[in-house]
Structure formats: C-alpha cells, structure tokens
Motif scaffolding. Structure first.
Motif, PDB file in Angstrom:
ATOM      1  N   GLY A 127       0.807  -1.212   0.000  1.00 47.14           N
ATOM      2  CA  GLY A 127       0.000   0.000   0.000  1.00 47.14           C
ATOM      3  C   GLY A 127       0.838   1.258   0.000  1.00 47.14           C
ATOM      4  N   THR A 128       0.171   2.359  -0.214  1.00 46.27           N
ATOM      5  CA  THR A 128       0.817   3.663  -0.148  1.00 46.27           C
ATOM      6  C   THR A 128       0.105   4.493   0.900  1.00 46.27           C
TER       7      THR A 128
ATOM      8  N   GLU B  18       1.835  -2.815   3.871  1.00 44.28           N
ATOM      9  CA  GLU B  18       1.697  -4.104   3.185  1.00 44.28           C
ATOM     10  C   GLU B  18       0.497  -4.877   3.701  1.00 44.28           C
ATOM     11  N   THR B  19      -0.255  -5.453   2.796  1.00 40.63           N
ATOM     12  CA  THR B  19      -1.403  -6.276   3.155  1.00 40.63           C
ATOM     13  C   THR B  19      -1.538  -7.396   2.128  1.00 40.63           C
ATOM     14  N   TYR B  20      -2.572  -8.154   2.246  1.00 43.79           N
ATOM     15  CA  TYR B  20      -2.820  -9.272   1.326  1.00 43.79           C
ATOM     16  C   TYR B  20      -4.250  -9.215   0.857  1.00 43.79           C
ATOM     17  N   THR B  21      -4.527  -9.894  -0.241  1.00 47.81           N
ATOM     18  CA  THR B  21      -5.873 -10.012  -0.764  1.00 47.81           C
ATOM     19  C   THR B  21      -6.019 -11.376  -1.427  1.00 47.81           C
TER      20      THR B  21
ATOM     21  N   LEU C 295      -9.582  -8.045   5.208  1.00 49.67           N
ATOM     22  CA  LEU C 295      -8.131  -7.918   5.369  1.00 49.67           C
ATOM     23  C   LEU C 295      -7.712  -6.450   5.473  1.00 49.67           C
ATOM     24  N   ALA C 296      -8.431  -5.547   4.809  1.00 46.05           N
ATOM     25  CA  ALA C 296      -8.157  -4.118   4.945  1.00 46.05           C
ATOM     26  C   ALA C 296      -8.463  -3.654   6.372  1.00 46.05           C
ATOM     27  N   LEU C 297      -9.539  -4.168   6.943  1.00 43.99           N
ATOM     28  CA  LEU C 297      -9.869  -3.844   8.327  1.00 43.99           C
ATOM     29  C   LEU C 297      -8.767  -4.322   9.273  1.00 43.99           C
TER      30      LEU C 297
ATOM     31  N   THR D 159       0.321 -12.319  10.328  1.00 41.28           N
ATOM     32  CA  THR D 159      -1.069 -12.656  10.620  1.00 41.28           C
ATOM     33  C   THR D 159      -1.947 -12.415   9.403  1.00 41.28           C
ATOM     34  N   LEU D 160      -1.729 -11.287   8.735  1.00 38.90           N
ATOM     35  CA  LEU D 160      -2.497 -10.978   7.528  1.00 38.90           C
ATOM     36  C   LEU D 160      -2.278 -12.032   6.454  1.00 38.90           C
TER      37      LEU D 160
END
Length: 55
Positions: free
Chosen positions: A8-9, A14-17, A33-35, A45-46
């Motif tokens: 992300g910016t 950083e996250t996952y989808t 996952l955004a939450l 964990t993500l």
C-alpha cells in the motif's frame, strides 16, 4: 483462487488479498483484510488469514 501480497501507499502498509479464478479481487475478503490492516495486525497474521480464507 490465490492469495496475493499488496503493497500500500500512504497510511496503508503491506497487506494481502484473495483473487478469484476470474482474476477479480474477492471484495468481502479484501474488506476484511483491509480492516485487519487498519487495526495494525502483523503482516504474518495478515498473510496467514489470507491463505486460510483462500482455502
């Protein structure tokens, strides 16, 4: 289906989808996952949650 890392910016890091077989992001999983990202859960964990939800 597959889990994908997203960098992300701005405020999001950083996250996952999860992406479906048709190449589209699974919106409900992406929202969840955004939450978790906004609540500052660990990247590990993500990642684990994304792979669990994919399965």
């Amino acid at each position: 289906m597959y889990a994908r890392r997203v960098v992300g910016t701005g405020a999001r890091r950083e996250t996952y989808t999860v992406v479906g077989g048709d190449g589209r992001v699974v919106e409900t999983v992406d929202d969840y996952l955004a939450l978790c990202t906004d609540r500052e859960h660990s990247p590990n964990t993500l990642r684990a949650r994304a792979f669990d939800l994919k399965a």
